[in-house]
Design a protein around this motif. Sequence first.
Motif, PDB file in Angstrom:
ATOM      1  N   HIS A  52       0.929  -1.115   0.100  1.00 46.98           N
ATOM      2  CA  HIS A  52      -0.735  -0.378  -0.237  1.00 46.98           C
ATOM      3  C   HIS A  52       1.606   1.267  -0.233  1.00 46.98           C
ATOM      4  O   HIS A  52       1.716   1.659   1.103  1.00 46.98           O
ATOM      5  CB  HIS A  52      -1.122   0.068   1.557  1.00 46.98           C
ATOM      6  CG  HIS A  52      -1.268   1.105   0.809  1.00 46.98           C
ATOM      7  ND1 HIS A  52      -3.278   1.446   0.396  1.00 46.98           N
ATOM      8  CD2 HIS A  52      -1.796   2.406   1.928  1.00 46.98           C
ATOM      9  CE1 HIS A  52      -3.631   2.698   0.927  1.00 46.98           C
ATOM     10  NE2 HIS A  52      -2.039   3.556   1.709  1.00 46.98           N
ATOM     11  N   HIS A  98       1.096   5.390  -1.841  1.00 48.01           N
ATOM     12  CA  HIS A  98       0.966   6.513  -2.360  1.00 48.01           C
ATOM     13  C   HIS A  98       2.615   7.354  -3.338  1.00 48.01           C
ATOM     14  O   HIS A  98       2.939   7.687  -3.172  1.00 48.01           O
ATOM     15  CB  HIS A  98       0.109   7.261  -2.809  1.00 48.01           C
ATOM     16  CG  HIS A  98      -1.189   6.774  -1.649  1.00 48.01           C
ATOM     17  ND1 HIS A  98      -2.146   6.675  -1.516  1.00 48.01           N
ATOM     18  CD2 HIS A  98      -0.847   6.490  -0.286  1.00 48.01           C
ATOM     19  CE1 HIS A  98      -2.596   5.910  -0.863  1.00 48.01           C
ATOM     20  NE2 HIS A  98      -2.367   6.837  -0.090  1.00 48.01           N
ATOM     21  N   HIS A 111      -9.283   2.085   2.171  1.00 48.23           N
ATOM     22  CA  HIS A 111      -8.666   3.078   3.369  1.00 48.23           C
ATOM     23  C   HIS A 111      -9.280   2.262   4.379  1.00 48.23           C
ATOM     24  O   HIS A 111     -11.467   3.323   4.122  1.00 48.23           O
ATOM     25  CB  HIS A 111      -7.962   4.186   3.330  1.00 48.23           C
ATOM     26  CG  HIS A 111      -6.643   4.683   2.554  1.00 48.23           C
ATOM     27  ND1 HIS A 111      -7.295   5.139   1.371  1.00 48.23           N
ATOM     28  CD2 HIS A 111      -5.622   4.925   3.504  1.00 48.23           C
ATOM     29  CE1 HIS A 111      -5.559   5.236   0.899  1.00 48.23           C
ATOM     30  NE2 HIS A 111      -5.043   5.106   1.946  1.00 48.23           N
ATOM     31  N   HIS A 158      -4.298   0.072   6.250  1.00 45.08           N
ATOM     32  CA  HIS A 158      -4.564   0.055   7.893  1.00 45.08           C
ATOM     33  C   HIS A 158      -4.851  -0.747   8.816  1.00 45.08           C
ATOM     34  O   HIS A 158      -4.446  -1.204   9.294  1.00 45.08           O
ATOM     35  CB  HIS A 158      -4.870   1.510   7.716  1.00 45.08           C
ATOM     36  CG  HIS A 158      -3.611   2.286   7.099  1.00 45.08           C
ATOM     37  ND1 HIS A 158      -3.073   2.957   6.976  1.00 45.08           N
ATOM     38  CD2 HIS A 158      -4.369   2.854   6.246  1.00 45.08           C
ATOM     39  CE1 HIS A 158      -2.423   3.548   6.895  1.00 45.08           C
ATOM     40  NE2 HIS A 158      -3.810   4.057   5.852  1.00 45.08           N
ATOM     41  N   ASP A 190       3.026   3.268   2.709  1.00 46.00           N
ATOM     42  CA  ASP A 190       1.721   3.829   2.843  1.00 46.00           C
ATOM     43  C   ASP A 190       3.075   5.495   1.703  1.00 46.00           C
ATOM     44  O   ASP A 190       3.560   5.323   0.940  1.00 46.00           O
ATOM     45  CB  ASP A 190       1.430   4.779   3.801  1.00 46.00           C
ATOM     46  CG  ASP A 190      -0.095   5.333   3.670  1.00 46.00           C
ATOM     47  OD1 ASP A 190      -0.723   5.279   2.820  1.00 46.00           O
ATOM     48  OD2 ASP A 190      -0.928   5.941   5.022  1.00 46.00           O
TER      49      ASP A 190
HETATM   50 ZN   LIG Z   1      -2.668   5.286   2.355  1.00 48.13          ZN
END
Ligand SMILES: [Zn+2]
Length: 430
Positions: free
Chosen positions: A60, A62, A209, A246, A297
């Motif tokens: 996960h 970005h 998420h 998460h 993340d």
């Molecule tokens: Zn994220």
Amino acid sequence: MTTLRIADGQVLRPDMTIERADVLVDQDAGTILDVGDVDEGDVGLDAEGDLVIPGLVNAHTHVAMTLLRGYADDKPLDAWLQEDIWPVEAELTAEDVRVGTRLGVLEMIRSGTTCFADMYFDMPAVAEVVEETGMRAMLGYGAITVGQDDEAARQELQDSLAFAKEYDGAADGRISTAFKPHSLTTVGEEYYREFVPEANEAGLPIHFHANETEGEVDPLVDEHGERPLEYADDVGLLGEDSFIAHGVHTDATEHELLAERGTAVVHCPASNMKLASGMAPVQDMLDAGVTVGLGTDGAASNNDLSMFDEMRDAAMLGKLAADDASAVDAPTVVEMATQGSAAAIGVDSGRIEPGANADLAVIDLDEPRLTPGHDLVSHLAYAVTGSDVRHTVCDGQVLMRDRTVLTLDEQQVVQDATEHARALVDRAEE
Ligand SMILES: [Zn+2]
Ligand SMILES: N[C@@H](CCSC[C@H]1O[C@@H](n2cnc3c(=O)[nH]cnc32)[C@H](O)[C@@H]1O)C(=O)O
């Protein structure tokens, strides 16, 4: 058939044992042919004295948020997104995303990551970078509907579906895709009801998420009278291919539900600590039979993309969360960063075995910091850093040899990223 032999290393096997072996790779198929004493083929990569591991899977992230690394720190999720990140992201161009993704991919190749799951803007630009750099990736456009009129909201979800349908299997099969609504609170229920069936019909995995902060969980419980993941299940989000990011504030009912549905959780310990989101009950999830992977993340909430840091953080935080030093132990975090992440996002990587994708990293153990070598799995979890990675291989191709990345011009990538990051922030602050 073109082969590549990674010779004379100590090889991490799927059962977390370590064996002195060669790894023979079929470069045409991009898969592992053999592990053991292999005479065939020239030595493609020397791994003598080194540790050969599956390429790490960042389940996960970005990626292009590398451009925002260090731009806004030391705030909780909500304020951080609304006051700092979203205003700058509103100015992002596809070229910014391309340049930021190149920077992130460079960092990942250098730190032994061969596959990542990305949710961001301008995903065709991300796909092009994956194609040109030889990485493997599970991509999706992050759709948000809050604050949008109905037409714009529906467009967001349609864009996410359209990207996923078009790009699945791109880059010679190294790209897979998912429908990626941003979160349970940033996409409205009516849109979930309308578009999730369409994603299911198209056979697309779903990623979002969930249960990241208390501030996000409480209003959902008030509104729906059930736990957030029960609501997610009601709207059809918890399929076998689905994976959530998460899962910090989750309870036993939700763990059971995840295990039953086969929906995986991607644990992001550094981001959860930095934004003070909370401690995910990782050991409880594992005990309940939930598949758990590991992700960084974005670089703006971490602030790096190294999966070695993430493994260490996961072990440390997992112990604190369980109030038990034996929780989330070294083999568990190494499994999470390899097989767990791979299973979460549905790629056949993360294991050094014949038939699996030939995604590998070779670690130079010749470091005072890695001496002595009582237990190399312990080293992977607690002592190795990204800069100890010597070679990186993805889909049978060498992406980094002796610390030189072959598929990117490092200097150019860094220069472009520096310029684009500065111009982006200037536009946002104008
Ligand atoms: Zn994220
Ligand atoms: N199309 C969307 C873009 C969503 S991409 C995914 C988003 O997740 C954001 N993000 C990064 N880290 C986190 C996190 O920890 N939780 C929730 N969102 C995050 C990121 O900044 C980005 O805006 C839009 O119109 O805003």
